[in-house]
Write a protein that holds these residues in place. Structure first.
Motif: not given
Length: 366
Positions: A98, A205, A207-211, A248, A251
């Motif tokens: 990503e 990746r 987005s998955r780490s945040k999820r 990102t 973050e």
């Protein structure tokens, strides 16, 4: 075990082209090795000895064995976990990164060989026995300096698997973390000075780490008493032509800063040309700061290293700042890799003298 400005590598040192095919490191079954199977272990041992010798000669504080025993650092662990079917991998590939600020090299220079597919999860993920303790024990016989051991992180592991059992990313990640925690506990017992987790997929990746959150990392380091580090980066310079700062990345560092029990975060800093403002996202963690651009064979000057350290010290105090390579150095020629780590030490020594710090630490393996 982390004194102010402790110099170190992020994992690997030179892996000679007579030992392994650099563009096929992800082949299953160790098919990237160029040495006959009956001679391979001896060749790998010699490369480990040379790696340790070069680091000692350069004056590095915290050593690694250079990871010559590993083809791909992630599959070195994945292939030894229980609950996986390696013999009949799934015919799917690793999802794309990503990180849109990375420019990949032209096709043909880097072959991921994903036609091998991904190992299938067919049962509970289990730690069957020590995976890298023998590597640490070998390295300890070569040096009296403290050693850092590196293992793969849970976010990267689940990215390399085809899940046919858990059908839940967080449950799979927690099972992987629990298994890898046993490996870290075994390495700690065997005398590792610092325990280092490589988890670049936390960034690629994100987005998955945040999820999924920080629970897998916290589970992986549960019960440890030695300093622990998590390394996150943009991916190997071997396959990336250029890297611009990712929006990102700050973050991600804030996410790591919230992990209870984590000592340090190891970050890629030099090739993306990050600036000290990035370090304001690291909270109160130690920072292992990548100051060697591995995308070029140009050797940094000690003065450049010293300047980058001085700038970083405007944000992170010296007791929490540790100069390192950006990432693994396995693809670089030995003379280049040695030149870079020697420059890292010499640049760090310039700043140590300015701060009135010793230029070496009386660190020994426990």
């Amino acid at each position: 075990m982390l004194h102010p400005l402790t110099t170190q590598l992020v994992g690997s040192y030179t892996k000679p082209t007579w030992l392994i095919k650099h563009n096929e490191i992800y082949r299953l079954g160790g098919r990237a090795w160029l040495i006959e199977s009956d001679l391979l272990e001896g060749a790998q041992a010699d490369v480990a000895r040379l790696s340790i010798y070069d680091q000692e000669k350069a004056g590095m504080d915290l050593l690694t064995d250079g990871e010559p025993w590993r083809s791909a650092w992630d599959r070195h662990f994945i292939s030894r976990l229980g609950g996986l079917n390696i013999a009949r991998p799934a015919n799917i590939v690793v999802p794309p990164s990503e990180i849109d600020t990375v420019k990949f090299k032209e096709e043909g220079e880097w072959s991921r060989e994903d036609d091998d597919g991904l190992p299938r999860v067919v049962g509970p993920i289990e730690w069957l026995e020590p995976i890298t303790v023998k590597e640490l024990e070998f390295a300890k016989r070569q040096t009296g300096r403290p050693l850092k051991t590196q293992i793969v992180g849970p976010f990267t592991v689940i990215d390399r698997l085809a899940d046919e059992y858990y059908h839940d990313e967080l449950e799979l990640a927690m099972a992987v973390a629990a298994a890898l925690n046993k490996e870290l506990l075994a390495l700690e017992k065997a005398g590792a000075a610092v325990l280092h987790i490589d988890d670049p997929v936390m960034h690629s990746r994100f987005s998955r780490s945040k999820r999924l959150g920080i629970a897998p990392i916290e589970r992986m380091i549960e019960g440890l008493t030695r300093p622990t580090t998590v390394h996150v980066c943009y991916g190997y310079a071997y396959s990336k032509e250029s890297k611009a700062p990712s929006p990102t990345y700050p973050e991600l560092l804030e996410l790591l800063a919230s992990v209870k029990g984590l000592t340090a975060m190891s970050i890629e800093y030099e090739q993306p040309r990050h600036q000290p403002d990035l370090l304001r996202h690291c909270g109160d963690k130690h920072v292992v700061l990548g100051l060697l651009d591995l995308g070029t064979t140009n050797i940094e000057t000690p003065e450049h290293i010293a300047s980058r350290i001085r700038d970083a010290l405007e944000v992170i105090p010296p007791e929490r700042l540790h100069p390192s390579s950006d990432c693994g150095m396995w693809h670089l020629p030995r003379e280049v890799a040695f030149g870079k780590i020697r420059a890292l030490v010499r640049g760090t020594d310039i700043v140590r003298r300015e701060l009135g710090l010793p230029t070496s630490w009386p660190m020994t393996c426990s």
